[in-house]
Write a protein that holds these residues in place. Structure first.
Motif, PDB file in Angstrom:
ATOM      1  N   SER A   1       0.832  -1.207   0.000  1.00  0.00           N
ATOM      2  CA  SER A   1       0.000   0.000   0.000  1.00  0.00           C
ATOM      3  C   SER A   1       0.867   1.258   0.000  1.00  0.00           C
ATOM      4  O   SER A   1       0.530   2.257  -0.648  1.00  0.00           O
ATOM      5  CB  SER A   1      -0.938   0.004   1.216  1.00  0.00           C
ATOM      6  OG  SER A   1      -0.221   0.207   2.429  1.00  0.00           O
ATOM      7  N   LYS A   2       1.998   1.197   0.680  1.00  0.00           N
ATOM      8  CA  LYS A   2       2.907   2.345   0.693  1.00  0.00           C
ATOM      9  C   LYS A   2       3.569   2.529  -0.676  1.00  0.00           C
ATOM     10  O   LYS A   2       3.829   3.662  -1.105  1.00  0.00           O
ATOM     11  CB  LYS A   2       3.969   2.166   1.775  1.00  0.00           C
ATOM     12  CG  LYS A   2       3.409   2.205   3.201  1.00  0.00           C
ATOM     13  CD  LYS A   2       2.670   3.515   3.470  1.00  0.00           C
ATOM     14  CE  LYS A   2       2.295   3.671   4.927  1.00  0.00           C
ATOM     15  NZ  LYS A   2       3.416   4.080   5.777  1.00  0.00           N
ATOM     16  N   TYR A   3       3.842   1.413  -1.359  1.00  0.00           N
ATOM     17  CA  TYR A   3       4.367   1.500  -2.729  1.00  0.00           C
ATOM     18  C   TYR A   3       3.380   2.229  -3.630  1.00  0.00           C
ATOM     19  O   TYR A   3       3.755   3.112  -4.415  1.00  0.00           O
ATOM     20  CB  TYR A   3       4.669   0.086  -3.235  1.00  0.00           C
ATOM     21  CG  TYR A   3       4.281  -0.214  -4.652  1.00  0.00           C
ATOM     22  CD1 TYR A   3       5.049   0.237  -5.729  1.00  0.00           C
ATOM     23  CD2 TYR A   3       3.143  -0.964  -4.927  1.00  0.00           C
ATOM     24  CE1 TYR A   3       4.684  -0.045  -7.036  1.00  0.00           C
ATOM     25  CE2 TYR A   3       2.776  -1.254  -6.220  1.00  0.00           C
ATOM     26  CZ  TYR A   3       3.545  -0.797  -7.274  1.00  0.00           C
ATOM     27  OH  TYR A   3       3.190  -1.075  -8.564  1.00  0.00           O
ATOM     28  N   TYR A   4       2.109   1.871  -3.542  1.00  0.00           N
ATOM     29  CA  TYR A   4       1.080   2.546  -4.345  1.00  0.00           C
ATOM     30  C   TYR A   4       1.007   4.025  -4.007  1.00  0.00           C
ATOM     31  O   TYR A   4       0.839   4.879  -4.894  1.00  0.00           O
ATOM     32  CB  TYR A   4      -0.287   1.903  -4.122  1.00  0.00           C
ATOM     33  CG  TYR A   4      -0.492   0.606  -4.847  1.00  0.00           C
ATOM     34  CD1 TYR A   4      -0.503   0.555  -6.252  1.00  0.00           C
ATOM     35  CD2 TYR A   4      -0.686  -0.583  -4.164  1.00  0.00           C
ATOM     36  CE1 TYR A   4      -0.696  -0.634  -6.927  1.00  0.00           C
ATOM     37  CE2 TYR A   4      -0.877  -1.779  -4.833  1.00  0.00           C
ATOM     38  CZ  TYR A   4      -0.884  -1.800  -6.212  1.00  0.00           C
ATOM     39  OH  TYR A   4      -1.066  -2.982  -6.877  1.00  0.00           O
ATOM     40  N   LEU A   5       1.116   4.340  -2.734  1.00  0.00           N
ATOM     41  CA  LEU A   5       1.047   5.738  -2.293  1.00  0.00           C
ATOM     42  C   LEU A   5       2.169   6.559  -2.929  1.00  0.00           C
ATOM     43  O   LEU A   5       1.924   7.661  -3.456  1.00  0.00           O
ATOM     44  CB  LEU A   5       1.140   5.807  -0.770  1.00  0.00           C
ATOM     45  CG  LEU A   5       1.202   7.210  -0.154  1.00  0.00           C
ATOM     46  CD1 LEU A   5      -0.078   7.980  -0.445  1.00  0.00           C
ATOM     47  CD2 LEU A   5       1.450   7.112   1.350  1.00  0.00           C
ATOM     48  N   ILE A   6       3.384   6.034  -2.895  1.00  0.00           N
ATOM     49  CA  ILE A   6       4.526   6.775  -3.444  1.00  0.00           C
ATOM     50  C   ILE A   6       4.371   6.981  -4.947  1.00  0.00           C
ATOM     51  O   ILE A   6       4.582   8.079  -5.477  1.00  0.00           O
ATOM     52  CB  ILE A   6       5.839   6.041  -3.133  1.00  0.00           C
ATOM     53  CG1 ILE A   6       6.112   6.070  -1.631  1.00  0.00           C
ATOM     54  CG2 ILE A   6       7.012   6.677  -3.900  1.00  0.00           C
ATOM     55  CD1 ILE A   6       7.278   5.203  -1.207  1.00  0.00           C
ATOM     56  N   LEU A   7       3.990   5.932  -5.673  1.00  0.00           N
ATOM     57  CA  LEU A   7       3.846   6.060  -7.121  1.00  0.00           C
ATOM     58  C   LEU A   7       2.664   6.958  -7.491  1.00  0.00           C
ATOM     59  O   LEU A   7       2.712   7.672  -8.490  1.00  0.00           O
ATOM     60  CB  LEU A   7       3.684   4.687  -7.768  1.00  0.00           C
ATOM     61  CG  LEU A   7       4.948   3.830  -7.838  1.00  0.00           C
ATOM     62  CD1 LEU A   7       4.721   2.632  -8.741  1.00  0.00           C
ATOM     63  CD2 LEU A   7       6.155   4.615  -8.333  1.00  0.00           C
ATOM     64  N   ALA A   8       1.608   6.927  -6.691  1.00  0.00           N
ATOM     65  CA  ALA A   8       0.480   7.827  -6.950  1.00  0.00           C
ATOM     66  C   ALA A   8       0.914   9.278  -6.787  1.00  0.00           C
ATOM     67  O   ALA A   8       0.536  10.144  -7.588  1.00  0.00           O
ATOM     68  CB  ALA A   8      -0.678   7.501  -6.013  1.00  0.00           C
ATOM     69  N   GLU A   9       1.720   9.540  -5.763  1.00  0.00           N
ATOM     70  CA  GLU A   9       2.233  10.896  -5.567  1.00  0.00           C
ATOM     71  C   GLU A   9       3.172  11.301  -6.697  1.00  0.00           C
ATOM     72  O   GLU A   9       3.203  12.464  -7.090  1.00  0.00           O
ATOM     73  CB  GLU A   9       2.950  10.974  -4.222  1.00  0.00           C
ATOM     74  CG  GLU A   9       2.017  10.857  -3.015  1.00  0.00           C
ATOM     75  CD  GLU A   9       2.765  10.774  -1.705  1.00  0.00           C
ATOM     76  OE1 GLU A   9       2.130  10.940  -0.646  1.00  0.00           O
ATOM     77  OE2 GLU A   9       3.997  10.537  -1.734  1.00  0.00           O
ATOM     78  N   LEU A  10       3.907  10.326  -7.226  1.00  0.00           N
ATOM     79  CA  LEU A  10       4.818  10.605  -8.335  1.00  0.00           C
ATOM     80  C   LEU A  10       4.047  10.886  -9.624  1.00  0.00           C
ATOM     81  O   LEU A  10       4.510  11.634 -10.488  1.00  0.00           O
ATOM     82  CB  LEU A  10       5.762   9.423  -8.531  1.00  0.00           C
ATOM     83  CG  LEU A  10       6.987   9.625  -9.416  1.00  0.00           C
ATOM     84  CD1 LEU A  10       7.885  10.717  -8.842  1.00  0.00           C
ATOM     85  CD2 LEU A  10       7.756   8.312  -9.547  1.00  0.00           C
ATOM     86  N   GLY A  11       2.872  10.296  -9.759  1.00  0.00           N
ATOM     87  CA  GLY A  11       2.011  10.561 -10.910  1.00  0.00           C
ATOM     88  C   GLY A  11       2.441   9.883 -12.198  1.00  0.00           C
ATOM     89  O   GLY A  11       2.045  10.311 -13.283  1.00  0.00           O
ATOM     90  N   ASP A  12       3.243   8.814 -12.096  1.00  0.00           N
ATOM     91  CA  ASP A  12       3.724   8.116 -13.287  1.00  0.00           C
ATOM     92  C   ASP A  12       2.882   6.851 -13.494  1.00  0.00           C
ATOM     93  O   ASP A  12       3.215   5.778 -12.993  1.00  0.00           O
ATOM     94  CB  ASP A  12       5.206   7.763 -13.122  1.00  0.00           C
ATOM     95  CG  ASP A  12       5.850   7.323 -14.430  1.00  0.00           C
ATOM     96  OD1 ASP A  12       5.122   6.815 -15.303  1.00  0.00           O
ATOM     97  OD2 ASP A  12       7.069   7.489 -14.576  1.00  0.00           O
ATOM     98  N   ARG A  13       1.793   7.002 -14.256  1.00  0.00           N
ATOM     99  CA  ARG A  13       0.901   5.879 -14.468  1.00  0.00           C
ATOM    100  C   ARG A  13       1.555   4.784 -15.304  1.00  0.00           C
ATOM    101  O   ARG A  13       1.272   3.593 -15.118  1.00  0.00           O
ATOM    102  CB  ARG A  13      -0.384   6.358 -15.148  1.00  0.00           C
ATOM    103  CG  ARG A  13      -1.195   7.318 -14.277  1.00  0.00           C
ATOM    104  CD  ARG A  13      -2.418   7.835 -15.006  1.00  0.00           C
ATOM    105  NE  ARG A  13      -3.339   6.765 -15.364  1.00  0.00           N
ATOM    106  CZ  ARG A  13      -4.460   6.944 -16.061  1.00  0.00           C
ATOM    107  NH1 ARG A  13      -4.777   8.160 -16.494  1.00  0.00           N
ATOM    108  NH2 ARG A  13      -5.252   5.931 -16.327  1.00  0.00           N
ATOM    109  N   GLY A  14       2.441   5.168 -16.214  1.00  0.00           N
ATOM    110  CA  GLY A  14       3.127   4.179 -17.032  1.00  0.00           C
ATOM    111  C   GLY A  14       3.999   3.255 -16.210  1.00  0.00           C
ATOM    112  O   GLY A  14       4.021   2.038 -16.418  1.00  0.00           O
TER     113      GLY A  14
END
Length: 235
Positions: A96-109
């Motif tokens: 869940s923390k991995y998803y949080l970081i990538l969501a904040e990064l905004g890199d959907r690819g």
């Protein structure tokens, strides 16, 4: 490590462990760690693609959290029945923390590539559990998938010409698997006494291996040239 790489690792490890930390998990002594192997290759992949350090630090933190979340699920058989659910929860918490970081990064690819990698990792783990006997080549291929897919995702996402780095990842991961450093644990099989390989350079040093651990050292047996035996009856 170079000074820059060491400094990056310390920052990433500190951040990842802060995300993993939870007072309840600490109280129940669920210990977690980050993979130096995945950091080293991930760092090199991102550096060669000229990814800015600020972005690379966040990406590597996310990848190490995801790798640990997947790995800790493999350790569930080392815990008593009362704690096994907590180990699953710890892995899900990391993810869940991995998803949080990538969501904040905004890199959907990048998120898409890593999600696809998780699918392939879990498929390879199921193959190891269900498909037996396996040839040595098949075993190494599945273990390589488990160890390499998150790194392959970084290569596919950040490199316009992925082939050179894919080859480097394959070589490093294959060496890791054959050296016995990569392991997958079986969740449901009950194992018996280990069969020693007397006089062999590949004899495991530890005769009290964890129950259900799969290692290439247990399978590349000269008396089994047609295939590798399943986990039953081995440690």
């Amino acid at each position: 490590m170079t000074d820059a790489r060491e400094a990056m690792f310390q920052r990433v490890a500190r951040c990842a462990k802060a995300h993993m930390d939870h007072h309840y998990l600490a109280k129940r002594k669920v210990r977690q760690a980050v993979s130096l192997f995945h950091f080293d290759l991930g760092y090199a992949i991102l550096q060669s693609a000229a990814v800015p350090d600020v972005e690379a630090e966040r990406v590597l933190t996310a990848v190490l959290l995801l790798e640990q979340g997947l790995s800790i699920h493999d350790e569930i058989d080392e815990w008593g029945a009362a704690e096994q659910g907590l180990v699953v929860l710890a892995g899900d918490y990391d993810s869940s923390k991995y998803y949080l970081i990538l969501a904040e990064l905004g890199d959907r690819g990048l998120m898409h590539e890593l999600c696809e990698a998780v699918v392939r990792i879990n498929e390879a783990k199921m193959d190891l559990l269900m498909a037996s006997p396996l040839s040595l080549d098949a075993y190494v291929a599945r273990m390589s998938t488990i160890e390499a897919e998150l790194l392959r995702a970084l290569v596919r996402h950040y490199h316009a010409d992925p082939e050179p780095w894919m080859a480097k990842v394959e070589e490093a991961v294959r060496h890791r698997v054959l050296a016995g450093a990569a392991k997958v644990r079986v969740f449901t099989r009950v194992t018996g006494p280990a069969r020693a390989r007397e006089g062999s350079a590949l004899t495991p040093k530890d005769a009290t291996r964890l129950r259900g651990t799969w290692s290439v050292l247990d399978y590349a047996l000269p008396e089994e040239p047609q295939g590798l035996q399943a986990a039953e009856g081995k440690r």
